[in-house]
Structure formats: C-alpha cells, structure tokens
Design a protein around this motif. Structure first.
Motif, mmCIF file in Angstrom:
data_model
loop_
_atom_site.group_PDB
_atom_site.id
_atom_site.type_symbol
_atom_site.label_atom_id
_atom_site.label_comp_id
_atom_site.label_asym_id
_atom_site.label_seq_id
_atom_site.Cartn_x
_atom_site.Cartn_y
_atom_site.Cartn_z
ATOM 1 N N GLU A 1 0.895 -1.154 0.000
ATOM 2 C CA GLU A 1 0.000 0.000 0.000
ATOM 3 C C GLU A 1 0.936 1.207 0.000
ATOM 4 O O GLU A 1 1.185 1.848 1.028
ATOM 5 N N TYR A 2 1.496 1.493 -1.172
ATOM 6 C CA TYR A 2 2.666 2.365 -1.257
ATOM 7 C C TYR A 2 2.343 3.811 -0.902
ATOM 8 O O TYR A 2 3.223 4.554 -0.460
ATOM 9 N N ASP A 3 1.091 4.229 -1.079
ATOM 10 C CA ASP A 3 0.754 5.601 -0.710
ATOM 11 C C ASP A 3 0.960 5.825 0.788
ATOM 12 O O ASP A 3 1.507 6.849 1.214
ATOM 13 N N LEU A 4 0.547 4.848 1.604
ATOM 14 C CA LEU A 4 0.720 4.956 3.052
ATOM 15 C C LEU A 4 2.192 4.822 3.426
ATOM 16 O O LEU A 4 2.696 5.542 4.298
ATOM 17 N N PHE A 5 2.875 3.926 2.764
ATOM 18 C CA PHE A 5 4.287 3.694 3.032
ATOM 19 C C PHE A 5 5.122 4.927 2.688
ATOM 20 O O PHE A 5 5.962 5.367 3.472
ATOM 21 N N LEU A 6 4.915 5.487 1.510
ATOM 22 C CA LEU A 6 5.709 6.628 1.073
ATOM 23 C C LEU A 6 5.436 7.853 1.942
ATOM 24 O O LEU A 6 6.362 8.579 2.324
ATOM 25 N N THR B 1 -10.689 -6.409 3.123
ATOM 26 C CA THR B 1 -11.918 -6.100 2.381
ATOM 27 C C THR B 1 -11.747 -6.194 0.871
ATOM 28 O O THR B 1 -12.720 -6.032 0.136
ATOM 29 N N GLY B 2 -10.522 -6.428 0.408
ATOM 30 C CA GLY B 2 -10.294 -6.456 -1.032
ATOM 31 C C GLY B 2 -10.343 -5.087 -1.675
ATOM 32 O O GLY B 2 -10.608 -4.973 -2.881
ATOM 33 N N ALA B 3 -10.070 -4.064 -0.907
ATOM 34 C CA ALA B 3 -10.115 -2.700 -1.444
ATOM 35 C C ALA B 3 -8.993 -2.486 -2.451
ATOM 36 O O ALA B 3 -7.941 -3.115 -2.379
ATOM 37 N N ALA B 4 -9.238 -1.593 -3.372
ATOM 38 C CA ALA B 4 -8.234 -1.278 -4.377
ATOM 39 C C ALA B 4 -7.068 -0.534 -3.745
ATOM 40 O O ALA B 4 -7.217 0.199 -2.758
ATOM 41 N N GLN B 5 -5.876 -0.719 -4.302
ATOM 42 C CA GLN B 5 -4.735 0.089 -3.907
ATOM 43 C C GLN B 5 -4.938 1.532 -4.370
ATOM 44 O O GLN B 5 -5.699 1.796 -5.308
ATOM 45 N N THR B 6 -4.271 2.443 -3.703
ATOM 46 C CA THR B 6 -4.330 3.853 -4.070
ATOM 47 C C THR B 6 -3.023 4.251 -4.740
ATOM 48 O O THR B 6 -1.982 4.285 -4.077
ATOM 49 N N PRO B 7 -3.029 4.525 -6.028
ATOM 50 C CA PRO B 7 -1.769 4.920 -6.693
ATOM 51 C C PRO B 7 -1.217 6.207 -6.101
ATOM 52 O O PRO B 7 -1.973 7.114 -5.748
ATOM 53 N N VAL B 8 0.092 6.283 -5.997
ATOM 54 C CA VAL B 8 0.701 7.503 -5.473
ATOM 55 C C VAL B 8 0.602 8.618 -6.509
ATOM 56 O O VAL B 8 0.681 8.403 -7.714
#
Length: 849
Positions: free
Chosen positions: A295-300, A424-431
């Motif tokens: 979940e790179y948006d949260l990570f970044l 929940t199978g939610a979509a990833q959020t692109p950065v």
C-alpha cells in the motif's frame, strides 16, 4: 514534474562505493555520492567473492532445525528481566579494533541495563547459525500482566479486525505504538548495535517528562545484533555464509526466522534497519521501481516524512566534509534517479512493510570501517570513523522516536488501513501529488500497483506434481502469517475442479500483499529502469515445486476450514517394493538417507523415481515421517543401482546449503584447497560454480583434477562450471554468457526422461548462460522457451544487442554428456528455488554412476 535525480554510476564493490577517499590524516570528498551496486553471487561473502563456500555442516544443521520462537505467548507484563550467562571472552572479536562492543560484552551490558530500573526487558529471540544468542530488548513503561494482555488483544484486533480497530476509542487512546530497531544484520556494519545500546541506557536512566511520555505511549524493540556470527568474524554474512538481508522471502537462516517472528509478533508501525557505509548517509525511501504489492501511498507518506526528520538530525550533528569527511545525508527517492529500489521483499524493511510497517528504512551510515579499510587504516582513524557512525546511527534513532511519538495516532491508523484494504479487497491507491501530499517529485515512474486475484489454490492429492512440495509451501505461507484454508469437500472454482484437501488462500485477508508477493508470477520490469540493486523475480508459485493456481472470480464459496499447519503427506504403501519419487528436495534427502544406511536402491529407467526394496520398509516409514514424503507401491523391476554420492563442491553458500538440505555427503573445495593437496578418492563427483579456477591451480593440483574429471565427472554451473568443462574437454559445447546483470524467473522446456524429467516448467537465472554448437554426444536436458522466456525479473540486452532474452530463447539451458552436466540456470540460488533442487541432485546421481 519530478525533481531531477542523478543517474547512478557503476562501481566496483558493494560496501566501499560512495565512501570518501580518506587518507589516515585527511579527507577528500567524493563529489557525487553513490549507493552500492549489485553484489556478485560468486562466493561466501561480498568481501571474499572469489572464494567458494566453506561453512561448517553444523551451521546448516542448525539452520534446518532451529525453530523461530513465539514472542507473544509470554503472559507476563513488563519488565521481563533475566540474568544472562556471559559468553567467554574473545580477544579475536573484530569489533574490538574499532573501539565498539564485542559480542561477549553484550550479555553483561544487558544485565547491567536491566538493573537501571523497570523499563528494560531482555528476551532470547533465537540463536544464530553459529549458535550465538539473539537478544531482543524491549524498552517501555512498566505493564502488569493484565495490561500486557490488553496490548496483545489490541494488536490482534488491528491485524484481524481492522474495521473494528479503526473505530475503537480505547485502542486509539491506549495502544502503544511498536517501533523496531534492527541492527548489524550485516556483521561488518557494526555501529547500529552500539548506538542501540547507548540509546537504551539513556532511556533507562532518563527522568524527564518527554521520555516518560514516550515510553508510556510506545514500545521500543531492539534486535541488538541480528548477526552475531558476522559481528565477531568481521564478515557481512553469518556463519553459514548467507547475506541475511537477501533471505527474507526464503527464510533459510535461523536469524531471519527470528526477525520474521519479531515482525509478526510485535507488528511494528515504524522500523529502522541500520547498515553501512554510504557517504553521505543514505536514508530511504528508495528510487523506483517500488514493490507493487505495497500500500505504497501509506508507506511513502510516512517513510518520506521520517526521512526528512532523520536527515535534519544527522546533518544537525555538525559533521562536515572538510572537517570530518562526512557528506550531507541523501534520500534516494528525492536525490537519485534509479539504482536503489525497494522492489524485492528480500530486504528487511521491504519485508516489514507486508506486516504493517508503514515507515520502514534502510539507513546507510557514512564512513567505511570494513573490508580493506579495516585492514589498512590506523586504529585511531578507524575508531574516529566508528564513533562518528555511532553518532549518526543514534541521530537517526532519536529522530525516529520523535516521529513515532508525534505521529503515533496517524501511524496506527495507517497500519490499520493497510490491513483493512487487504481484508476487504479494497483497491490500492496509486501515489500522486494528490494522494501523497507533501512528498515532492512524485511522477508516473513511481506508480506500481497490481491486480490481486480473488484467491490462490494449491491443489493437493494424487495426480499433483508434488504433495510434499504443496505441504512445504503451505507451511511456509503459514510461517509468514498468511491465512490458509483447506477444502472440506470437492469444489469447483474459476472453471476448474479441485479435490477435497486442496488449499485455498483467500486474498481478502490482512496480509494479502505478502501472500501475493510470494505466490504471484511477478512482473517483467526490464523496460522500467536500466539497473536493479538485487533480484527482481522470486515466485514461490513457479519455483517451489507445487502447483499454484491463480483464481479470478467474483465470488469465493468453498467449504473449508482454517489450518495452522499443512496436512502430512508422508506414508508407506502396503505391498512389496516401494517407489519414491525424486521430484522434491525432501524426497532426495530421504533417498540419500537410505543410501547412507546401505539400502540397495535402484533408479527407474526414466530417472524420476527410486525403487526401494520391501526389506527397507521400516526405514522408509521413519523417513516418511521425517521428511513428509510418500513411498508408493510399485511392481517396477530393473533400473540402475544407486550409491551414496560424495560431492566435492566449489560452490556458493546457497548451493552448499541446498546440497546439505538434500542430505548429500559434501566436502567443500576451492582453488586454495586443491593447491594444498586434496584426496580425490574421497569424492565421486565435482560440483563447481564458484571459487575454482583451473588456470590458478598448480601443476600437481591441475593434473589430479583433470584425472578425476576424466574418470568421474563434473556438474558445473555458470561461467566457472563452463570454464572447467572446457579445460577438461568433457562436453563439446560453446557457452554463451547473457547480460551479467540479468535475473529472474524464466520459462523452460524440459526434455523427456533424464535429469529434468518432471521438473517445473520455470527456472531461475542470475547472469544467465546458454549453450550452442553442441557436439554429437551432447544431450539437451532443458532449453529456454521460445519467444521471450522471461516471466518476471530484469533482463535486458547489452548495448550491442547481445546477451538478452531474445538471444537465449530456444537455446539449451542445461546440457549433459557421459561425464558432465552443465547448468546455465541457477537451480540452487541462495537455497531458494526449492522445486529446482532435484535437477542438480539427479545430475549428481547420473554423473557419479
């Protein structure tokens, strides 16, 4: 528009790159600091890349048998104090020369720290490959048993019921943020350990309100030295020869399994992995490509914010290029174009992200004190550098604690969100600049996401390629905290029928990223960047020998139950003679046990099975239990008698480990060992891939080796194996070396019968090779598939158009003849591609007849 990043320059070594060119009494700064380039996988350690592995057998035995300790079962509160028995004094400990803490001084130091009050606890997280204790220190405000159990319940709620956790006011107010400092995973990058000990002492003594509040709201975990073997010996690797910061997807080493368990049981929101040496201090986040399963948006968002704080703290120490030889800190995401990526989960921080760590960093402290610097610089200069490095590591730790304290609420909320998306199978959020505000320079080159399947199925039962492999893969997933279910009835999913007992990995689970990064094919990223720091493909679904199906369907209705271990598959059929398939490393290990006990075993005509006499039924039953393998009834007669194979091995650490994992009788050799005089009567076959140069042998050693190869034979891998084959004139082939920077999972075509009978239709390459101009007696055992054989990884052609996958397509990747087998692939790479191991085993059995 993205901020400009300087393109990396190629350099010669992994740890010396980007350090200053310092004389004992002065400094000249390198004007363009660069991170290390990719290490060559040729020898026991990066500081001895021309040497073959020589790890003692005890390190393999310990690695194969040492369990990871569960760190959540202790119902006591904190502190958890114990008196550690001191280790014997060791004046040869390499830390001493640097003025740092030798391993034998750590236990007394920890005993003293526990006596400073009620904030410091010490637990044993496991033992190293060399048998040394691994110390996990917890620093936090005291907790009663009831309070500790409440913390554990909240931790479990965050992972397993994230939607409820997000709404829980008690959790928001009372949960202690877990922060993890991992130190000294590379043994000759020492100073993180000393910085950690200094910080623990300061926190144990401090009476100020800020410290009291910090420890009331956080739990701080310190892996004091992740690599005591290397710390003592002054080597990057552990006693088994493994770079453990490459082992997290495989977890072959006990130290890595201990770190894995810390990640699972403590669930840190923030972590630092302390390394050296890059000047200026390198502070992640990284350059592209970024792991597509995060979940790179949260990570970044969090990793970049903490990086800024660490940069300020490190630069704020006041060290300068002119006065101290210390360059300003650098953040690769901001300051560089490519070359220091976070693509593979083999690195500690990248693996941690899949367990909910939303700010995870590699920190490369600045001044080199290892390798040639350790040997050549005066002690006073080494100690000056080491002291600066301890300060830098400490500043990074202090800044991280400030960050964790200031942002504790949002850090836990983001960790919960990671698990919620998975469950929940939610979509990833692109950065993007909109989704990650405050991080400059985000561009399309930073966007990496994946399309998660609805589920994976690992079929089980008769007719599958290897039930043993399926069980091993399931147990490995469970050990990594991936949730697995087992079907209680036959079912149909994704248009395919499966039998009762098959395993289902529902991808709507908190750690879906980890499940997918292990089981998916991966991705060909050759066109994304010009270079990668390390491997780019690793799929357990393609390389571990079990069938793995990706299911893309809207619903998932499978009658099943949660499992905590794979069902055993070992059995011995009633009747007369028995058949043991040779498709899995454990089956090879069982075979070698029978041969070591003197059982008269024959190999079937197609090479794919061993025929075991009925008289060995009792021994077969014990091995079925030990290795979880099946002995089926057979009426097959004939076949080739087998005997215990004694292997002389000039190989990499991973290959030596894999040979021992398959229970071969192995004697490590090298150029130096042969020149010193080697008794070839103790070997039946030579396996050579590293550390053996025919041209560097003395006349007597060369003559003895040539006679042995003509009489017995060679199993060779890569350039070393091909060169020995040419020198001994065994197989008439022309070896062609592909791009030396290439690596990944490739499609292959196996020949009928022979050593690749029943092998997976995928293999692994690292500096791939193929063979052309084949003589009439040469048999093609395996070829690269036509078209583009690369499935996942990074494999480009060289500037002149050669060396790419298009040139390898359709060419022979494994060839054999009367006295030799040559591999252009990497079937034992770092002890990882378990499904490929039997190819080497069959080659050894064939050549040694």
């Amino acid at each position: 528009m993205r901020l400009p990043r300087p393109v990396l320059l190629a350099t010669a070594t992994a740890t010396a790159t980007a350090t200053l060119l310092l004389t004992p009494y002065g400094a000249v700064a390198d004007p363009t600091p660069q991170p290390p380039t990719r290490e060559r996988e040729t020898g026991a350690t990066s500081e001895g890349a021309d040497r073959a592995a020589r790890a003692p057998e005890s390190t393999t035995d310990r690695a194969l048998t040492s369990p990871a300790l569960d760190l959540t079962t202790d119902a006591r509160g904190y502190p958890r104090e114990q008196t550690l028995t001191p280790d014997p004094q060791n004046p040869a400990d390499k830390s001493i020369k640097l003025g740092l803490t030798p391993y034998h001084a750590i236990a007394p130091k920890l005993n003293a720290l526990q006596q400073l009050g009620d904030r410091v606890s010490v637990e044993i997280a496991g033992r190293s490959a060399g048998g040394h204790r691994l110390y996990l220190v917890t620093v936090t405000a005291p907790e009663s048993s009831k309070q500790a159990r409440a913390q554990e319940r909240m931790r479990e709620l965050i992972e397993n019921a994230p939607q409820a956790a997000a709404k829980d006011p008690t959790l928001k107010a009372a949960y202690k943020t877990p922060v993890f400092f991992n130190n000294n995973i590379h043994g000759n990058e020492w100073e993180g350990t000393d910085a950690a000990l200094k910080l623990i002492e300061r926190l144990a003594k401090a009476k100020d309100k800020d410290t009291t509040d910090l420890l009331a709201r956080n739990r701080l975990y310190f892996n004091i030295t992740a690599n005591p073997d290397g710390r003592i010996a002054g080597t990057r690797a552990n006693a088994g020869g493994f770079d453990m910061n490459r082992d997290f997807i495989t977890a072959s080493q006990p130290e890595v399994r201990a770190m894995r368990q810390i990640e699972i049981d403590k669930q840190p929101a923030v972590m630092l992995d302390l390394h050296g040496y890059v000047n200026g201090t390198l502070i992640e986040p990284t350059t592209p490509p970024h792991g597509e399963n995060y979940e790179y948006d949260l990570f970044l968002k969090n990793t970049y914010a903490n990086a800024l704080g660490m940069e300020s703290a490190v630069n704020g120490l006041g060290y300068t290029p002119e006065k101290d030889g210390v360059e300003p800190a650098q953040i690769p995401f901001r300051d560089q174009e490519e070359g220091w990526d976070d693509w593979p989960p083999i690195f500690t921080p990248q693996y941690a992200a899949f367990h909910g760590t939303v700010a995870a960093h590699t920190i490369e402290i600045p001044l080199a004190v290892n390798n040639e610097e350790y040997d050549e610089l005066p002690v006073t200069e080494l100690r000056r550098r080491a002291a600066i490095n301890v300060d830098v590591a400490g500043a990074a730790m202090d800044a991280t604690l400030n960050f964790a304290q200031k942002h504790r609420t949002s850090l836990i909320a983001d960790q919960i969100e990671v698990f919620r998306r998975g469950a929940t199978g939610a979509a990833q959020t692109p950065v993007s600049p909109e989704t990650v505000p405050g991080v400059p320079g985000i561009g399309p080159e930073d966007v990496y996401t994946t399309d998660f399947p609805r589920a994976y199925v690992i079929p089980s039962g008769r007719g599958q390629r290897s039930s043993t492999a399926a069980a091993r893969l399931v147990d490995h997933l469970l050990a990594n905290d991936v949730q697995v279910r087992r079907a209680t009835k036959d079912f149909r999913l994704g248009g395919k029928s499966y039998t009762r007992g098959s395993y289902v990995i529902d991808m709507r689970q908190p750690k879906r990223g980890l499940a997918n990064v292990m089981l998916a094919d991966g991705r060909d990223i050759s066109d994304k960047v010009s270079t990668m720091y390390d491997i780019s493909g690793w799929s357990l679904g393609r390389l571990w020998g079990a069938s793995v199906d990706s299911v893309r369907t809207a619903g998932l209705s499978v009658p099943s139950r949660t499992v905590h271990e794979a069902a055993g598959v070992g059995h011995v059929a009633p009747g007369a003679n028995l058949r043991l398939r040779l498709d899995d490393a454990r089956e090879i290990a069982a075979l070698n046990s029978l041969l070591a006990d003197g059982v008269s075993v024959r190999q079937s005509a197609d090479g794919g099975s061993a025929i075991v006499p009925a008289s060995a039924r009792t021994k077969a039953a014990a091995l079925a239990r030990k290795y979880d393998v099946a002995f089926d009834a057979t009426k097959t007669t004939g076949g080739t008698p087998l005997h215990r194979v004694r292997v002389a091995a000039a190989v990499t650490p991973g290959e030596l480990f894999a040979l021992r994992e398959m229970n071969f009788d192995v004697t490590p050799v090298s150029t130096a060992i042969l020149n010193a005089g080697f008794d070839w009567s103790k070997a039946d076959v030579l396996f050579a891939s590293a550390g053996l140069d025919h041209e560097e042998l003395g006349a007597a050693a060369r003559t003895a080796l040539d006679r042995f190869l003509a009489r017995e034979g060679l199993v060779g891998r890569g350039a070393t194996g091909a060169a020995l084959n040419a020198a001994a004139d065994l197989l008439a082939v022309k070896p062609v070396e592909g791009n030396g920077d290439a690596n990944g999972v490739v499609r292959v075509v196996n020949s009928r019968g022979g050593i690749t009978q029943g092998a997976p239709d995928h293999s692994f390459v690292y500096a791939p090779m193929w063979f052309t101009d084949l003589g009439s007696s040469v048999r093609v055992e395996q070829s690269y598939a036509t078209g583009n054989p690369l499935v996942s990884g990074h494999w480009r052609a060289l500037d002149d158009g050669t060396g790419g996958p298009d040139r390898a397509a359709g060419q022979a990747s494994v060839v054999s003849g009367p006295h030799a087998v040559l591999f252009g692939t990497e079937p034992l790479f770092r002890a990882h591609p378990k499904g490929e191991f039997p190819q080497v085993a069959r080659a050894l059995l064939t050549v040694a007849r």
